[in-house]
Design an enzyme around this catalytic site. Structure first.
Site, PDB file in Angstrom:
ATOM      1  CB  ILE A  23      -0.961  -0.003   1.214  1.00 35.37           C
ATOM      2  CG1 ILE A  23      -1.752  -1.324   1.268  1.00 35.37           C
ATOM      3  CG2 ILE A  23      -1.915   1.181   1.152  1.00 35.37           C
ATOM      4  CD1 ILE A  23      -2.546  -1.520   2.544  1.00 35.37           C
ATOM      5  CG  LEU A  70       9.657   2.881  11.774  1.00 26.98           C
ATOM      6  CD1 LEU A  70       8.146   2.974  11.724  1.00 26.98           C
ATOM      7  CD2 LEU A  70      10.249   4.248  11.493  1.00 26.98           C
ATOM      8  CB  SER A 108      -6.896  -3.201   9.983  1.00 29.96           C
ATOM      9  OG  SER A 108      -7.533  -4.381   9.564  1.00 29.96           O
ATOM     10  CE1 TYR A 119      -1.794  -6.041  11.130  1.00 29.96           C
ATOM     11  CE2 TYR A 119      -4.076  -6.810  11.020  1.00 29.96           C
ATOM     12  CZ  TYR A 119      -3.067  -5.964  10.577  1.00 29.96           C
ATOM     13  OH  TYR A 119      -3.334  -5.044   9.599  1.00 29.96           O
ATOM     14  CE  LYS A 144      -2.536  -2.444  11.510  1.00 31.01           C
ATOM     15  NZ  LYS A 144      -1.431  -1.588  11.076  1.00 31.01           N
TER      16      LYS A 144
END
Ligand code: NAD
Ligand code: UFG
Length: 341
Positions: A13, A60, A125, A149, A153
């Site tokens: 993306i 990061l 998401s 996961y 988010k």
């Protein structure tokens, strides 16, 4: 012209969004550790747009390295794609997922604060809705997750919401993506999953190029019109343009504080609809067989996209035929993804 820092910009993306940002006239700086991507995507974006991207190979988790990026450039806004994204893997390796996704984001927010950059668009998401309580899904519906996961988010949404409450001046935009598919119409950039694809469209397309024998359709006994799972597939170029709209609105001051927005088409397509669309694009019937339901799957998930239209002036334009045709062009021209060159 604004300078946008794109984390995870070499990914699926991210690379499509970098292309749309450049086309819209923004300057782009990418940071990526290439954990799940290749620099080739950015090289191709540069070739397609005729514009240069400053790329920094950086994890990061390296906070000092991140501060150096903010010292080197005057960053106006950040789009934060970087993260690990495989649901199944996250249940096997929860610490890796929590550490990578959460620590990275804390580092980014700290570095932004230090640099006085307070505009962030984050890749959330539809997974934050879990098994949705109502369809179509609106943003203020109950949030819940069923895997590490999804929990990352949800936590990042919570952390950023707390930040917006505590401090003024932030513009924090959570974009909740539904199911991104397709590729840029040039067929030069696209999705290049490592190993066996978890997601439907890459798997179908690898069947089409002969890398996999047959698609397993996970369940034909779901409470949906044809018994197979229903999702809101969105063309990755529409999705990328949604990010440009979000950045422009946020930089223009139209999204102060904290905002969550669904990015989807609002239409539900079944697995068999997608197989049909892909077969049409490829020009032959693609083989599939029914298998048991995949653990953790849900019957149906699609959004109400009205808030995106209202706040961003954006809506998805491309339908299933374009999604399949573009995804196929990418896969046909690059059967091994970026690895072939
Ligand atoms: P991707 O794996 O192609 O891109 C993620 C990029 O982040 C990769 O280039 C990877 O190398 C990089 N990265 C990961 N950890 C990093 C770190 N610690 N430091 C620097 N770079 C790092 O995935 P994508 O499909 O482009 O997804 C982008 C974002 O959108 C992710 O946050 C993902 O969770 C989210 N999202 C994706 C989907 C989907 O179906 N593709 C759906 C909803 C949300
Ligand atoms: N499916 C198959 N066969 C396959 C792969 C998928 O039948 O080989 C089916 C699934 O059962 C589901 C549909 O195709 O009904 C879509 O599955 P995907 O794995 O492509 O997508 P999901 O909706 O399950 O998951 C995606 C992202 C997750 C995210 C979730 C919610 O991959 O990261 O959307 O946003 F959490």
């Amino acid at each position: 012209m604004s300078t946008i820092l794109v984390t995870g910009g070499a990914g699926y993306i991210g690379s499509h969004t970098v292309l749309e940002l450049l086309t819209a006239g923004h300057r782009v700086v990418v940071v990526d550790n290439l954990d799940n991507s290749s620099l080739e995507s950015i090289r191709r974006v540069e070739a397609l747009t005729g514009k240069r991207v400053d790329v920094h190979l950086l994890d990061l988790l390296d906070r000092t390295g991140l501060d150096l990026i903010f010292a080197k450039y005057r960053i106006d806004a950040v789009i934060h794609f970087a993260g690990l994204k495989a649901v199944g893997e996250s249940t096997q390796q929860p610490l890796r997922y929590y550490h990578n996704n959460l620590t990275s984001t804390l580092h980014l927010l700290e570095a932004m604060k230090l640099a006085g950059c307070k505009t962030l668009v984050f890749s959330s998401s539809a997974t934050v809705y879990g098994d949705p309580e109502r369809l179509p899904i609106i943003e203020d519906q109950a949030l819940r997750t069923t895997n590490p996961y999804g929990a990352t988010k949800l936590w990042i949404e919570g952390i950023t919401a707390d930040l917006a409450k505590a401090e003024s001046g932030w513009n924090l935009v959570m974009l909740r993506y539904f199911n991104p598919v397709g590729a840029h119409e040039s067929g030069r950039i696209g999705e290049d999953p490592a190993g066996i694809p978890n997601n439907l469209m890459p798997f179908i397309m690898q069947v089409a190029v002969g890398r996999r024998e047959v698609l397993s359709v996970y369940g034909n006994d779901w409470p949906t019109p044809d018994g197979t799972g229903v999702r809101d597939y969105i063309h990755v170029v529409d999705l990328a343009q949604g990010h440009v709209a979000a950045i422009d609105k946020a930089l223009g001051g139209a999204l102060p504080g904290w905002t969550a927005i669904n990015l989807g088409t609002g239409n539900g397509q079944s697995v068999l609809d997608m197989v049909k669309g892909a077969s049409k694009a490829v020009g032959r019937e693609l083989p599939y067989r029914f298998s048991p339901r995949r653990p953790g799957d849900i019957a149906a998930c699609y959004c109400d996209p009205a808030k995106a239209q209202r706040l961003l002036g954006w809506k998805a334009n491309l339908g299933v035929d374009r999604m399949c045709a573009d995804h196929w062009r990418w896969q046909k021209n690059n059967p091994q993804g970026y690895a072939q060159e």
